[in-house]
Design a protein around this motif. Structure first.
Motif, PDB file in Angstrom:
ATOM      1  N   LEU A  80      43.172  37.893  43.913  1.00 48.99           N
ATOM      2  CA  LEU A  80      42.982  36.583  43.570  1.00 48.99           C
ATOM      3  C   LEU A  80      43.282  35.393  44.326  1.00 48.99           C
ATOM      4  O   LEU A  80      42.896  34.372  44.238  1.00 48.99           O
ATOM      5  N   SER A 118      48.163  38.875  38.704  1.00 48.61           N
ATOM      6  CA  SER A 118      47.426  40.015  38.201  1.00 48.61           C
ATOM      7  C   SER A 118      48.675  41.144  37.799  1.00 48.61           C
ATOM      8  O   SER A 118      49.689  41.072  38.514  1.00 48.61           O
ATOM      9  N   VAL A 159      40.764  35.588  32.179  1.00 47.66           N
ATOM     10  CA  VAL A 159      40.243  34.633  33.087  1.00 47.66           C
ATOM     11  C   VAL A 159      39.772  33.235  32.644  1.00 47.66           C
ATOM     12  O   VAL A 159      40.365  32.357  33.142  1.00 47.66           O
ATOM     13  N   VAL A 173      36.710  28.270  37.480  1.00 50.41           N
ATOM     14  CA  VAL A 173      36.877  29.557  38.117  1.00 50.41           C
ATOM     15  C   VAL A 173      35.481  30.245  37.690  1.00 50.41           C
ATOM     16  O   VAL A 173      34.934  30.401  36.659  1.00 50.41           O
ATOM     17  N   GLU A 197      35.341  36.686  39.477  1.00 54.83           N
ATOM     18  CA  GLU A 197      36.594  37.132  39.282  1.00 54.83           C
ATOM     19  C   GLU A 197      36.411  38.468  38.370  1.00 54.83           C
ATOM     20  O   GLU A 197      37.301  39.400  38.680  1.00 54.83           O
ATOM     21  N   ARG A 225      35.785  41.070  41.157  1.00 52.69           N
ATOM     22  CA  ARG A 225      37.191  41.472  41.930  1.00 52.69           C
ATOM     23  C   ARG A 225      37.818  42.384  40.929  1.00 52.69           C
ATOM     24  O   ARG A 225      38.468  43.336  41.618  1.00 52.69           O
ATOM     25  N   TYR A 245      44.278  43.295  35.387  1.00 54.41           N
ATOM     26  CA  TYR A 245      43.509  42.311  35.663  1.00 54.41           C
ATOM     27  C   TYR A 245      44.276  40.889  35.684  1.00 54.41           C
ATOM     28  O   TYR A 245      45.369  41.033  35.578  1.00 54.41           O
ATOM     29  N   VAL A 246      43.525  39.817  35.907  1.00 55.45           N
ATOM     30  CA  VAL A 246      44.619  38.440  36.040  1.00 55.45           C
ATOM     31  C   VAL A 246      45.678  38.162  34.394  1.00 55.45           C
ATOM     32  O   VAL A 246      45.082  38.816  33.693  1.00 55.45           O
TER      33      VAL A 246
END
Length: 727
Positions: free
Chosen positions: A65, A77, A284, A295, A300, A303, A320-321
């Motif tokens: 990220l 994350s 996200v 964003v 994302e 990713r 994940y984030v």
């Protein structure tokens, strides 16, 4: 002076690193809690392995990220709670299987890793094909219900840690005596105090209270002169796993991987994957708001998918984030890459000393942290939404939570999807599929006719209705169309022809096809006809595939609605007497002036001209005030589009007036006018009009009045058409 400058510039960097250290310790505690949950009971030897894997997944996700060219506000994350909470029933099944500890741990890692890999593949597909738009169609109440349900599962899972991997209830827990019952009480107390601490300090509440609680626990042990080994024997601390790890034999256990457990419980695995995708996309968005910048959701998501593909191969769960850590870091001033890199350093150190850290954290802290996280999720997505959502939406979220607790998460997923489909159908069905509806008295073809024919069409236009459709025709929206057409057939005087303009229709489903069949029966009963026009290839293919047109006696299809309207107008005009149906310049002038002698007088003043086919009668832009009346034949009016191509916008037949707008505006011609066939016109030249004004002012006044009336009618019709198009 230089040293002072260096020290001053280092201060912001140290601040950023300090923020990262706080986030790193938060993720460290998070990994400890999840490892304690996943590898409880007899699988305790896998806890440090799981903790290392979870921390490495968080490190890889955080680095992914923050490795862009420009990082204004860092994002973090970690391994997520929701998929693990959903998978707990399958993990419990593995715990009860007749396998040794190594085989159980490997099968749990297989379950977590395969779920992460499949989630990663799904995320990459969503990013590549932009399927995220479809996920966003899920009603918010359904999504919040899923997330709140995962929170309740996490709360229940915290007791799974307390019961050391065994199935237990609150009654079972609190009926136990001694130290066994002390751990659940401390777990609940710790979760409550942690909740209060985060209310006091949103920035450092969780981390500071976890650290303070651990320090306070060891202080009590010191004051009471209790050895850590005794506390471990009493169940207050996890067992030391150094010896347990030494006897694990993973190499010899790969043949014991139970893929059938995953296949048999595929609904639960699918639920974990689906909620992982939902959570990733919502997170996200939350992180986007937290950092205050746009964003790229697709990037994302890609990713996160790539990270899950890699970490899933090592047995990590879905990651994940984290909007929570990202929000906290943003609120206390995190900028650039120092904070995320410092967090990764802390997590890396935690992975190196995973055994020492894990065995030093009291069990009630690990379980209490899980309980706190579950309570926070339920509060955020269910309790706090009480005032924000409509009661019906909130009730739906509550129902999903209740079903998840009683009938398991896959059933709740099915309930949510079915409900989401019904909500979408009902809401979309409320949108008007009818863009506009008017009779032929208001909507006409692009044919300009003489005044007698125009008046006749005005009088009988109510017999033909033109209904413009829009959107997607399916079982919900097509009911409006059926009801509307039924009313058209029943009204007084009734409509005997309906033109359905499909120009604005994107797609059509089977229910709409059934409705068309019913419409055919309805039209047949009333000896009416239905015309379909401007069907796009998809709609036409669907109608032809269902054989709607092959057996129909009432349906007709036209490529162009304008051609359909022109045909219907011609059919209506056949009712006129032969003299009236064939308009000429003379009949048009009689209608305009109201007097046959005056009409004949104008014809003597005008010049009769024969215009060969293809002749350019009027040229766009030329300055001329000549007015023409068509006696025989027809003319077409063309304008140029943005690419310079000629587009026919109007066809003018005998009796129509041509060029009157430029005559009165004093400006150039607005279009090209070309003869469709050999055409006879009467030209009232601009100089002749001036001569009549000077020599015969009464005759000139009659002319101007007639032209003004004709222009007013054209303007009125244009306004009606524009008004219908804006409905």
């Amino acid at each position: 002076m230089s040293a002072f400058t260096d020290a001053k510039s280092a201060s912001p960097q140290l601040k950023q690193a300090a923020i990262g250290v706080v986030i790193g310790f938060d993720n460290l505690g998070h990994a400890v809690a999840l490892a304690a949950l996943v590898f409880a009971g007899e699988m305790i030897a896998g806890a440090t392995i799981g903790m290392v894997i979870f921390l490495m997944a968080a490190i890889l996700g955080t680095l992914s990220l923050n490795t862009r060219r420009s990082v204004a506000a860092p994002m973090f994350s970690n391994v997520q709670n929701v998929p693990i909470a959903v998978l707990i029933p399958v993990i419990f099944l593995v715990h009860t299987m007749d396998l040794n500890d190594s085989e159980k741990i490997l099968n749990v890692l297989l379950l977590l890793g395969l779920t992460a890999i499949l989630t990663g593949i799904a995320m990459i597909a969503i990013s590549a094909f932009d399927f995220g738009r479809m996920i966003r169609l899920i009603p918010f109440a359904v999504t919040t219900g899923y997330l709140a349900a995962s929170g309740t599962l996490l709360i229940r899972s915290s007791f799974y840690v307390v019961c050391e991997g065994q199935s237990c209830s609150l009654l079972t827990i609190f009926s136990n005596a001694g130290s066994t019952g002390l751990v659940p009480l401390l777990t609940i107390l710790f979760a409550m105090l942690l909740w209060c601490a985060t209310r006091v300090s949103k920035h450092f509440g969780t981390v500071s209270w976890v650290a303070l609680s651990i320090a306070l626990f060891y202080m009590v042990l010191f004051v009471l002169d209790i050895d850590p080994a005794e506390a471990r024997n009493a169940g207050l601390l996890p067992d030391n796993m150094s010896a347990a790890r030494d006897v694990l034999d993973f190499t010899a256990s790969f043949s014991a991987l139970k893929f059938d457990i995953i296949l048999e419980n595929w609904p639960i695995v699918a639920a974990a994957i689906l909620l992982g995708i939902f959570g990733a996309m919502l997170n996200v968005t939350g992180a986007e708001i937290a950092v205050g910048r746009d964003v790229d959701t697709r990037q994302e998501t890609f990713r996160a998918g790539a990270v899950n593909l890699v970490t899933g191969c090592f047995g990590s769960s879905v990651s994940y984030v984290s909007p929570g850590n990202t929000t906290i870091a943003s609120m206390i001033g995190a900028k650039g890459r120092y904070a995320p890199f410092a967090a990764c350093v802390v997590m890396g150190g935690g992975a190196l000393f995973a055994n020492e850290i894990y065995t030093s954290v009291p069990r009630f802290v690990s379980a209490g942290l899980l309980m706190f996280l579950g309570i926070s999720i339920v509060n955020k997505w269910l309790l706090s939404e009480w005032r924000r959502q409509r009661f019906s939406d909130w009730l739906l979220s509550f129902a999903i939570v209740a079903v998840a607790l009683t009938l398991k998460m896959p059933t709740a997923i099915v309930l949510g999807i079915v409900t989401a489909s019904l909500i979408f159908a009902v809401n979309y069905g409320r949108l008007s599929v009818i863009r506009s509806s008017a009779t032929l008295g208001r909507v006409r073809s692009a044919v300009d006719r003489g005044p007698l024919q125009t008046e006749f069409l005005d009088q009988h236009g109510h017999e033909i209705a033109v209904v413009s459709l829009q959107g997607f025709l399916f079982f919900g929206s097509v009911m409006q169309l059926s009801a509307h057409i039924r009313n058209l057939f029943k009204q007084s005087p009734p409509v005997n022809t309906v033109v359905l303009d499909f120009r604005g229709v994107s797609r059509i489903d089977g229910a709409a096809i059934v409705a068309l069949h019913k419409l055919e029966l309805l039209a047949s009963e009333r000896a009416a006809q239905v015309i379909l026009c401007e069907l796009n290839p998809h709609v036409l293919q669907e109608i032809e595939r269902r054989s709607v047109l092959e057996v129909s006696r009432t349906f007709k299809v036209y490529d162009s609605c304008d051609i359909a309207l022109e045909t219907l107008e011609d059919d209506l005009l056949r009712r006129l007497p032969l003299a009236a149906s064939e308009e000429t310049a003379k009949s048009a002038l009689i209608e305009i002036t109201g007097d046959q002698d005056i009409a004949e007088r104008f014809l003597t003043i005008m010049d009769r001209e024969l215009v060969p086919k293809g002749t350019l009668l009027l040229k766009e832009g030329e300055k001329s005030g000549d007015v023409f009346i068509i006696d025989q034949g027809s003319l077409s009016v063309y304008i140029k589009d943005k690419d310079g191509k000629d587009i026919r916008v109007l066809k003018q037949k005998s009796g129509a007036i041509v060029g009157e707008i430029a005559s009165y505006s004093g400006k150039g011609r607005t279009a090209n006018v070309v003869a469709d066939s050999e055409t006879v016109v009467y030209r009232f030249a601009e100089n002749r009009i001036r001569d009549v004004q000077e020599s015969e002012p009464v005759l000139a006044a009659i002319w101007h009045k007639g032209m003004a009336s004709a222009l007013a009618k054209k303007l009125q019709r244009t306004n009606q058409i524009l008004g219908d198009q804006t409905l």
